[in-house]
Design a protein around this motif. Structure first.
Motif, PDB file in Angstrom:
ATOM      1  N   TRP A   1       1.418  13.217  -0.759  1.00 55.78           N
ATOM      2  CA  TRP A   1       1.913  11.714  -0.616  1.00 55.78           C
ATOM      3  C   TRP A   1       2.154  11.067  -1.851  1.00 55.78           C
ATOM      4  CZ3 TRP A   1       3.392  11.146   3.999  1.00 55.78           C
ATOM      5  CH2 TRP A   1       2.890  11.955   5.022  1.00 55.78           C
TER       6      TRP A   1
ATOM      7  N   VAL B   1     -14.574   1.456   8.224  1.00 56.71           N
ATOM      8  CA  VAL B   1     -13.590   0.316   8.624  1.00 56.71           C
ATOM      9  C   VAL B   1     -12.583   0.509   7.818  1.00 56.71           C
ATOM     10  CG1 VAL B   1     -13.573  -2.220   8.570  1.00 56.71           C
ATOM     11  CG2 VAL B   1     -15.859  -1.320   8.951  1.00 56.71           C
ATOM     12  N   SER B   2     -11.329   0.169   8.672  1.00 65.75           N
ATOM     13  CA  SER B   2     -10.036   0.215   8.072  1.00 65.75           C
ATOM     14  C   SER B   2      -9.897  -0.432   6.453  1.00 65.75           C
ATOM     15  CB  SER B   2      -8.918  -0.561   8.765  1.00 65.75           C
ATOM     16  OG  SER B   2      -7.912  -0.954   7.878  1.00 65.75           O
ATOM     17  N   LYS B   3      -9.541   0.795   5.547  1.00 63.27           N
ATOM     18  CA  LYS B   3      -9.418   0.144   4.137  1.00 63.27           C
ATOM     19  C   LYS B   3      -8.017  -0.808   4.163  1.00 63.27           C
ATOM     20  CE  LYS B   3     -11.280   4.134   1.775  1.00 63.27           C
ATOM     21  NZ  LYS B   3     -11.110   5.163   0.720  1.00 63.27           N
ATOM     22  N   GLU B   4      -7.099  -0.434   4.778  1.00 62.70           N
ATOM     23  CA  GLU B   4      -6.164  -1.428   4.494  1.00 62.70           C
ATOM     24  C   GLU B   4      -6.449  -2.972   4.833  1.00 62.70           C
ATOM     25  OE1 GLU B   4      -6.081   1.393   6.302  1.00 62.70           O
ATOM     26  OE2 GLU B   4      -4.246   2.678   5.751  1.00 62.70           O
TER      27      GLU B   4
ATOM     28  N   GLY C   1      -4.109  13.217   6.913  1.00 63.01           N
ATOM     29  CA  GLY C   1      -5.011  12.995   5.699  1.00 63.01           C
ATOM     30  C   GLY C   1      -5.557  11.397   5.623  1.00 63.01           C
TER      31      GLY C   1
ATOM     32  N   ASP D   1     -13.523  15.262   4.119  1.00 64.93           N
ATOM     33  CA  ASP D   1     -12.598  14.374   3.434  1.00 64.93           C
ATOM     34  C   ASP D   1     -11.228  14.715   2.834  1.00 64.93           C
ATOM     35  OD1 ASP D   1     -12.396  11.480   2.869  1.00 64.93           O
ATOM     36  OD2 ASP D   1     -13.462  11.779   0.657  1.00 64.93           O
TER      37      ASP D   1
ATOM     38  N   CYS E   1       6.743   5.859   1.981  1.00 71.31           N
ATOM     39  CA  CYS E   1       5.650   5.420   3.138  1.00 71.31           C
ATOM     40  C   CYS E   1       5.002   4.111   2.625  1.00 71.31           C
ATOM     41  CB  CYS E   1       4.547   6.562   3.123  1.00 71.31           C
ATOM     42  SG  CYS E   1       5.129   8.090   3.598  1.00 71.31           S
ATOM     43  N   THR E   2       5.430   3.539   1.547  1.00 73.57           N
ATOM     44  CA  THR E   2       4.910   2.276   1.139  1.00 73.57           C
ATOM     45  C   THR E   2       5.169   1.223   2.294  1.00 73.57           C
ATOM     46  OG1 THR E   2       5.181   2.885  -0.972  1.00 73.57           O
ATOM     47  CG2 THR E   2       5.112   0.547  -0.507  1.00 73.57           C
TER      48      THR E   2
ATOM     49  N   ILE F   1       0.930  -1.025   0.048  1.00 76.06           N
ATOM     50  CA  ILE F   1       0.114   0.022   0.083  1.00 76.06           C
ATOM     51  C   ILE F   1       1.022   1.272   0.105  1.00 76.06           C
ATOM     52  CG2 ILE F   1      -1.970   1.109   1.180  1.00 76.06           C
ATOM     53  CD1 ILE F   1      -2.610  -1.387   2.672  1.00 76.06           C
ATOM     54  N   LYS F   2       0.738   1.875  -0.954  1.00 73.33           N
ATOM     55  CA  LYS F   2       1.496   3.428  -1.058  1.00 73.33           C
ATOM     56  C   LYS F   2       1.173   4.270  -0.521  1.00 73.33           C
ATOM     57  CE  LYS F   2       3.057   1.897  -5.738  1.00 73.33           C
ATOM     58  NZ  LYS F   2       4.359   2.131  -5.633  1.00 73.33           N
ATOM     59  N   GLY F   3       1.893   5.404   0.172  1.00 74.18           N
ATOM     60  CA  GLY F   3       1.456   6.428   1.102  1.00 74.18           C
ATOM     61  C   GLY F   3       0.226   7.339   0.534  1.00 74.18           C
ATOM     62  N   TYR F   4       0.008   7.281  -0.776  1.00 74.46           N
ATOM     63  CA  TYR F   4      -0.928   8.333  -1.062  1.00 74.46           C
ATOM     64  C   TYR F   4      -2.386   7.460  -1.371  1.00 74.46           C
ATOM     65  CZ  TYR F   4      -0.152   6.105  -6.195  1.00 74.46           C
ATOM     66  OH  TYR F   4       0.102   5.457  -6.901  1.00 74.46           O
ATOM     67  N   GLU F   5      -2.720   6.145  -1.210  1.00 77.06           N
ATOM     68  CA  GLU F   5      -3.723   5.654  -1.343  1.00 77.06           C
ATOM     69  C   GLU F   5      -4.560   5.307  -0.318  1.00 77.06           C
ATOM     70  OE1 GLU F   5      -2.176   2.113  -4.938  1.00 77.06           O
ATOM     71  OE2 GLU F   5      -1.713   1.714  -2.640  1.00 77.06           O
ATOM     72  N   SER F   6      -5.987   5.174  -0.710  1.00 72.57           N
ATOM     73  CA  SER F   6      -6.843   5.125   0.268  1.00 72.57           C
ATOM     74  C   SER F   6      -6.821   6.023   1.497  1.00 72.57           C
ATOM     75  CB  SER F   6      -6.687   3.821   1.091  1.00 72.57           C
ATOM     76  OG  SER F   6      -6.830   2.573   0.271  1.00 72.57           O
ATOM     77  N   LEU F   7      -6.758   7.451   1.064  1.00 70.58           N
ATOM     78  CA  LEU F   7      -6.565   8.547   1.858  1.00 70.58           C
ATOM     79  C   LEU F   7      -8.306   8.866   2.343  1.00 70.58           C
ATOM     80  CD1 LEU F   7      -3.820   9.251   1.035  1.00 70.58           C
ATOM     81  CD2 LEU F   7      -4.221  11.523   1.854  1.00 70.58           C
ATOM     82  N   SER F   8      -9.013   8.662   1.503  1.00 66.54           N
ATOM     83  CA  SER F   8     -10.454   9.101   1.624  1.00 66.54           C
ATOM     84  C   SER F   8     -11.304   8.265   2.664  1.00 66.54           C
ATOM     85  CB  SER F   8     -11.274   9.238   0.375  1.00 66.54           C
ATOM     86  OG  SER F   8     -12.645   9.044   0.412  1.00 66.54           O
ATOM     87  N   TYR F   9     -12.251   8.710   3.268  1.00 65.56           N
ATOM     88  CA  TYR F   9     -13.240   8.109   4.122  1.00 65.56           C
ATOM     89  C   TYR F   9     -13.810   6.877   3.275  1.00 65.56           C
ATOM     90  CZ  TYR F   9     -13.045  11.344   8.238  1.00 65.56           C
ATOM     91  OH  TYR F   9     -12.588  12.301   8.893  1.00 65.56           O
ATOM     92  N   PHE F  10     -14.168   7.309   1.862  1.00 68.48           N
ATOM     93  CA  PHE F  10     -15.286   6.820   1.031  1.00 68.48           C
ATOM     94  C   PHE F  10     -14.557   5.422   0.348  1.00 68.48           C
ATOM     95  CE2 PHE F  10     -17.208  10.710   1.329  1.00 68.48           C
ATOM     96  CZ  PHE F  10     -18.617  10.403   1.561  1.00 68.48           C
TER      97      PHE F  10
ATOM     98  N   GLY G   1      -8.983   7.060   5.630  1.00 68.02           N
ATOM     99  CA  GLY G   1      -9.637   5.712   5.215  1.00 68.02           C
ATOM    100  C   GLY G   1      -8.904   4.651   6.269  1.00 68.02           C
TER     101      GLY G   1
ATOM    102  N   ARG H   1       0.524   0.949   9.298  1.00 72.65           N
ATOM    103  CA  ARG H   1       0.986   2.009   8.044  1.00 72.65           C
ATOM    104  C   ARG H   1       1.062   3.147   8.709  1.00 72.65           C
ATOM    105  NH1 ARG H   1      -3.336   4.065   3.426  1.00 72.65           N
ATOM    106  NH2 ARG H   1      -1.973   4.989   2.279  1.00 72.65           N
TER     107      ARG H   1
END
Lengths: 401, 401
Positions: free
Chosen positions: B45, A255-258, B224, B37, B52-53, A56-65, B227, B262
């Motif tokens: 990121w 719920v946690s995206k990771e 940020g 959001d 941050c990966t 999982i990269k640092g910029y992924e899955s930031l959003s609540y959605f 998620g 993470r």
């Protein structure tokens, strides 16, 4: 049995718990078989190598959605897909026509149930929550922790005879005793919640694809990934699902995206591998799991049969639609009964450095104790050694309590 | 402001939400600035590349336990360490002598607070939960959702004059209006919970290292990573911490390990980078964040100052101990007031395809609206365009409502 096996309420010696690092247990340390920490499965996942590795990269899955088009907007589409594929491959539950609600473990979903099922009550008209003992030890605490005016724990389903609405929690196979369960109240005015955490082929024959109104599952017991805290509910009634989603929003905003993405991958790998039996690659998770469970149960049965000090459950032979074999259950817990005269089985075990959970906590008898069968190999072996010693000691002495 | 910004309660057009894939918003689509959001931070990121990966193998983190030697046995040691290092580097909160409790977002911790702080009450002696309006819109719902007999929402802290125990939720900087807050009840018998979700340098000058009894933070607003659902509490009283831990156990049996690991890595990278100012590498997260927020606030101020239709808050210039500069706040939300005669500001915005949250939901006036300032660039730009149009239209017509 229950969705997940609570670890709380346990007086735990630090040395007794798995710290994930030191796996060689000094032979005089306490071993913790009180909770059902499913570390047995680590060896399988090690063999799978990088197949299940997630990056999982640092910029992924930031959003609540995760998916705003889904009423359960925090459910990752990949997890939804994997859940459906896996149930289809195993044939243990129908998913067509169901809404999937994801939770932080199925405990979270169990917490949501009475809120989602209680309609706007009048004062002193709480909905009753019942279950047939021995029931999962966490149910009373989950129901009554914050003393809701919407619902209350009403105990033993066998004895529930009020002409009032009720929720019956049916754990099948049952935690602690591995039995296949159905409703015990069996009259109108009730809503059944099926906690199917252990309805997977390594634990029990899969006899039909279930289609109850509300069914709960968890990655913890299915694949052993307890640390990920991913549970899911299959819910027929869209309005009930909506109220569960609301509960998830207010308590944890999703719920946690990771965890969802990782469990999605793992379920996919399990579903792919579980189509082939007796493959030399050994990548059928359920086949491997069943073989591990069977081996442990055989050792346990041999050990207790030598003496007449403990008795354990027997399970009927049944045809498993998934494996095609006739087999018996090999539950994640052993529900052990001490012989007459030993009143506190948990204390007896504790005195011999085995932490197990007293029958009392399951609405049952302190002559029973529940022991995890899904810990690491070293723990299980130490358990068998100590059990043998208790029996030998008892045979020579007779005064254990 | 609040720990996290709830997404629930929002009537949301699917097209309005960020689906994490299609980031180019058709220019006639609704834009959702109702929730906070924090997708603004994705660009930072992305620049950080693989620093941050995280890579998680299939056999890792199976156990429920993260650290059995810690009363908060489900807290990953690496996350604990990163939290301490980051607060130390920023100087916004003291961690020595505090127990750290992790939650599935700080919403989870907010849910735990009244349970942890209510002592065994008599019937009709619920502890009162209050906050000074405008308060975070989720507080009433979190407190009253399951109608606990232990606690109840008692509303406006300014008006609370009962001689009864109370919990005061103090959000500082405040959600929705960005103001620095202190207790409003200010008498004995109260327990203060500081919700410090936005007490980070990109939003507000850091004027001291806080050491309140209970302080809540969240990764969502700090870095940020909404998620991931990771919040943490710094708790002085060990018994209160224990009851919070108990709440986490019963509701979710801990917190996602994947998310914790993470976020541990991300906080560590933020802490490492935040020691250098004006570095050509651009790896100071707070410096970049502050510069982005400042730019947006300047654009917003310019836009609203052209006409006299909306007013927004002004913030005092203060010395920030972290940056060493004298600066004003650039909050994560704009708290906008419509001019006299426009009674429903949220409706006005909605009619112009901007979803924002009505002042009513914050215990305040429908003449106010809260607008997220931390969405993606394209959303912010569309917001400014539409705001300009509302103002121009109003100037030519005057009949908007």
């Amino acid at each position: 049995m229950a969705v997940t096996d609570h670890v709380h309420g346990t007086t735990q010696s630090p040395a007794a718990a798995n710290d994930g690092v030191s796996k060689d247990i000094p032979c005089d340390d306490v071993i913790n078989l009180d909770n059902g920490d499913p570390t047995m499965y680590e060896s399988f996942w090690k063999k799978m190598g990088d197949k299940c590795t997630v990056v999982i990269k640092g910029y992924e899955s930031l959003s609540y959605f995760s998916n705003p088009k889904n009423p359960c907007w925090f459910l990752e589409p990949k997890l939804e897909e994997s859940i459906k594929i896996l149930h289809g491959a195993v044939g243990n539950a129908v998913t067509d026509g169901y809404t999937i609600v994801v939770g932080t473990g199925s405990s979270h979903l169990l917490n949501a149930m009475p809120y989602a099922l209680a309609s706007n009550p009048q004062p002193n008209h709480q909905i009753n929550v019942v279950s047939a003992p021995p029931y999962y030890s966490a149910y009373p605490e989950i129901t009554d922790m914050v003393k809701s005016r919407l619902y209350k724990w009403a105990g033993n389903a066998h004895e529930f005879d009020k002409d009032e609405p009720y929720i019956e929690l049916v754990t099948s196979p049952n935690n602690p005793n591995g039995a296949i369960q159905r409703s015990m109240v069996n009259r109108d005015g009730g809503i059944l919640v099926y906690d199917l955490a252990y309805y997977w082929p390594q634990y029990t024959p899969i006899t039909s694809s279930l289609e109850f109104d509300i069914m709960l599952f968890t990655a913890s017991k299915c694949t052993g990934h307890a640390g990920s805290r991913i549970g899911w509910a299959l819910v027929k009634d869209k309005e009930v699902a909506k109220k569960m989603i609301k509960f998830m929003e207010v308590t944890t905003i999703g719920v946690s995206k990771e965890s969802q993405l990782r469990v999605a991958k793992i379920l996919q790998v399990v579903a792919d591998g579980c189509k082939h039996f007796r493959s030399p690659k050994g990548d059928n998770f359920f086949e491997t799991g069943q073989s591990m469970m069977k081996k442990r149960w055989n050792i346990l049965r041999e050990t207790v049969e030598k003496h007449q000090m403990f008795s354990i459950q027997n399970y009927p032979l049944q045809h498993c639609n998934y494996t095609g074999d006739v087999t018996q259950a090999h539950p994640a817990f052993a529900w052990m009964k001490c012989k007459e005269g030993i009143e506190d089985c948990e204390k007896l075990f504790r005195d011999h450095k085995i932490l197990a959970r007293s029958g009392k906590k399951f609405g049952s008898d302190p002559g029973f104790v529940r022991v995890s069968m899904v810990g690491r190999e070293e723990e299980f072996n130490l358990f068998i050694d100590r059990l043998s010693k208790i029996q030998s000691f008892n045979n020579g002495d007779g005064n254990l309590d």
